[in-house]
Design an enzyme around this catalytic site. Sequence first.
Site, PDB file in Angstrom:
ATOM      1  N   GLY A  20       0.854  -1.008   0.113  1.00 13.16           N
ATOM      2  CA  GLY A  20       0.011   0.124   0.289  1.00 13.16           C
ATOM      3  C   GLY A  20       1.268   1.237   0.146  1.00 13.16           C
ATOM      4  O   GLY A  20       2.020   1.424  -0.894  1.00 13.16           O
ATOM      5  N   GLU A  21      -0.012   1.878   0.327  1.00 12.12           N
ATOM      6  CA  GLU A  21       0.741   3.900   1.250  1.00 12.12           C
ATOM      7  C   GLU A  21       0.908   4.431  -0.195  1.00 12.12           C
ATOM      8  O   GLU A  21       1.661   5.757  -0.354  1.00 12.12           O
ATOM      9  CB  GLU A  21       2.443   3.399   1.329  1.00 12.12           C
ATOM     10  N   GLY A  22       0.983   3.243  -1.696  1.00 13.63           N
ATOM     11  CA  GLY A  22       0.786   4.078  -3.016  1.00 13.63           C
ATOM     12  C   GLY A  22       2.429   3.714  -4.201  1.00 13.63           C
ATOM     13  O   GLY A  22       2.773   4.023  -5.021  1.00 13.63           O
TER      14      GLY A  22
END
Length: 346
Positions: free
Chosen positions: A314-316
């Site tokens: 995740g996180e980008g």
Amino acid sequence: MEEYLERIGPADAVAMRAAEERHARLTKPAGSLGVLEELSVRVAGMTGSCPPPVPQPAVVTVFAADHGVHAQNVSPWPQEVTAAMLANFAAGGAAVNAFATNNGVDVRVVDVGVATSVDQLDIVHAKVRPGTRDLSQTDALTEDEAKAAIAVGFDLADKLVQEGYRCLLTGDMGIANTTASAALIATFTGATADAVTGRGTGIDDAALAHKTGVVRSALALHAVPPTEPLKALQAYGGLEHAALAGYILGAAANRTPVILDGVIAGAAALVAQAFHPAVIEYCVAGHRSAEPGHAVALKQLGLQPLVDLDLRLGEGTGAVLAYPILTCAVRALAEMATFEDAGITS
């Protein structure tokens, strides 16, 4: 919501045809750049120009929130990790920060619903409420809360485009957010809880079976039809999903490419698509997450991921990794010579 949706229109078909015709004249065999050719044509349609400008600068926005369903032991990590990771993002110490620095992408961090106070951090403070309610017991959000979170994302997309950003990337953080994602993906695709529920942060088989049961029970409790995106957000959350849906809608309203990250972004994109089908014409799937629900979401969205590296952080991170592929695709269309320019005759 009506004001937001009225600003969204389809991609520009004239610009896309012009891009296809230009590709046929560039100094390469037809179709030899594969997916990059289709990608650049799509960006021409998004921006309404051929060749489109290189989508620079870019920013990844990490929307963070907590989830009441954490109380059902669907994650081995304490909820406080969400706030701790926001501090890490703000300090530049997370994976997304490292990737973003490497690829020339700016990072914005948004508290849209973290359960604990993070007022001391130098981030965007837009908390709608401190975490959702437990989706396995009741609605995660009220209608007003869901709308407020959508507005956070849409308004921020507007602001970022006004600041000069020409590509928006999605990021997220929230312990237990894959549980809400599974419920949303099942709602909009008709898939079973077993097909869309994954290991998240790395749970074992017994914990996965329990988590899947929580998702299955929640789907039965709420029984939201796929035509009701606002009710789906009310039922399952999360606040970051709602904000991401607004952010994706905002990118489309501004005719700006938006690169989706993993399973949380995929779930949010399904919500956005249910609000306005044309929104997907502005979306690029950055990668395919190892979470099983993401492949289900991408199939429903009709998007082909640019990267497939078994990521599930995740996180980008996946969106940031994919960003240079997007810029390369656009540069090829814009900057390659035509056969005529190069003096090459057929």
